[in-house]
Enzyme design. Structure first.
Site, PDB file in Angstrom:
ATOM      1  CD  GLU A 111     -17.736  41.746  88.024  1.00  0.00           C
ATOM      2  OE1 GLU A 111     -17.910  40.790  88.764  1.00  0.00           O
ATOM      3  OE2 GLU A 111     -18.618  42.316  87.306  1.00  0.00           O
ATOM      4  CG  HIS A 169     -21.292  45.505  86.093  1.00  0.00           C
ATOM      5  ND1 HIS A 169     -20.692  45.923  87.506  1.00  0.00           N
ATOM      6  CD2 HIS A 169     -21.180  44.142  86.238  1.00  0.00           C
ATOM      7  CE1 HIS A 169     -20.563  45.031  88.171  1.00  0.00           C
ATOM      8  NE2 HIS A 169     -21.221  44.174  87.673  1.00  0.00           N
ATOM      9  NE  ARG A 189     -30.940  41.467  91.772  1.00  0.00           N
ATOM     10  CZ  ARG A 189     -31.278  40.508  92.656  1.00  0.00           C
ATOM     11  NH1 ARG A 189     -32.522  40.882  93.417  1.00  0.00           N
ATOM     12  NH2 ARG A 189     -30.783  39.324  93.002  1.00  0.00           N
TER      13      ARG A 189
END
Length: 301
Positions: A111, A169, A189
């Site tokens: 991304e 990130h 996560r």
């Protein structure tokens, strides 16, 4: 029609705010309003054409509209969203295609973030500030000291970050971004600041999978020349003010208005555009022009 205006699906994740509604005109009753998926064929959050048709269904009926460069992908390759992080987003990582296909039966996720606005002193986490071992990473996740070794980067409007799969990130509080990503919704996560979800229980972590896929190194610098970002799945450019270009047979063109207002003309059709609007030009639509004071993110394959 050559100009398709898209309506997003929205998400009310607990870290979200209200700026997508107040600043970008996103229509949603959700509170908080964390994300708006403004270009999406993903079943978890599809975007819609003006007649209520899902973009995914339109492209299934008109595969040529995605463009010849999209034929190599099993699915539409790109997903674009507005993200309003009023509070810290969890520290997370996305797997590679190989790992995700094997373990999640969908693709991985590379991304990019383009910063639209941020509060003074805002920052984000982007990889590590030095290389660490798997054992140290696991221990720091367990004892809540992970942030001590992360690369904390101050941000300002207009900053861009390319985030290959495997890069740890997090967007931190007070930052609004556009995220352009692979068409995937696989997130591991790693650390969530001890928060609880709507059910009162701590939100699930995915530590073992994260340990498998995380690159435990500082981020690599990327140079995309005149582009904001470029990779196998998307090429993104930022345009300030009026410009002209072509939607050729190779790729669709996504136009996301990030500021200002103006007009978009394509194929003899002209529409008014304003901050927050998302438009899809089918491949082969030909020349198009944007006029006015708007700032526009242009995405194609």
């Amino acid at each position: 029609m050559n100009i398709l205006k898209l309506t997003p699906s929205c998400k009310d994740y607990l870290w979200g705010g209200s700026r997508l509604r107040s600043d970008f005109g996103i229509k949603s009753d959700l509170n908080p309003l964390a994300e708006a998926w403004v270009l999406s064929c993903h079943p978890d959050g599809p975007s819609y054409l003006p007649d209520g048709t899902m973009l995914a269904d339109y492209l299934a009926a008109h595969p040529e509209a995605a463009g010849t460069d999209c034929k190599k992908f099993e699915m539409f390759p790109v997903l674009t969203k507005f993200i309003d992080a009023k509070n810290n987003i969890s520290i997370q990582v996305h797997p590679s295609n190989e790992y995700a296909l094997k373990n999640e039966h969908q693709y991985g996720k590379t991304e990019m973030w383009y910063v639209l606005d941020c509060e003074p002193g805002a920052f984000l986490y982007y990889g590590f500030d030095h290389e660490i071992s798997r054992e140290e990473l696991e221990e720091r996740i367990r004892n809540n000291t992970l942030t001590e070794v992360l690369n904390a980067v101050p941000v300002k409007k207009g900053d861009c970050f390319f985030i290959p799969s495997g890069t740890l990130h997090a967007i931190c509080k007070g930052v609004v971004v556009v995220e352009v990503q692979q068409n995937s919704n696989v997130t591991y996560r790693v650390y969530d600041y001890g928060r609880v979800g709507a059910d009162g229980k701590p939100r699930a972590l995915h530590v073992e999978k994260a340990l498998d896929v995380t690159l435990r190194t500082p981020p690599v610098k990327h140079d995309f020349g005149s582009h904001l970002a470029q990779g196998e799945y998307f090429t993104v450019d930022a345009k300030n003010g009026a410009f002209e270009d072509t939607a050729d047979e190779k790729s669709f063109v996504s136009l996301l208005v990030t500021d200002g207002e103006g007009e978009l003309t394509c194929g003899g059709e002209t529409v008014v555009v304003k901050k927050g609007d998302s438009f899809f030009l089918p491949a082969g639509s030909g020349s198009y022009a944007v006029r006015g004071t708007c700032q526009t993110l242009v995405t194609r394959v």
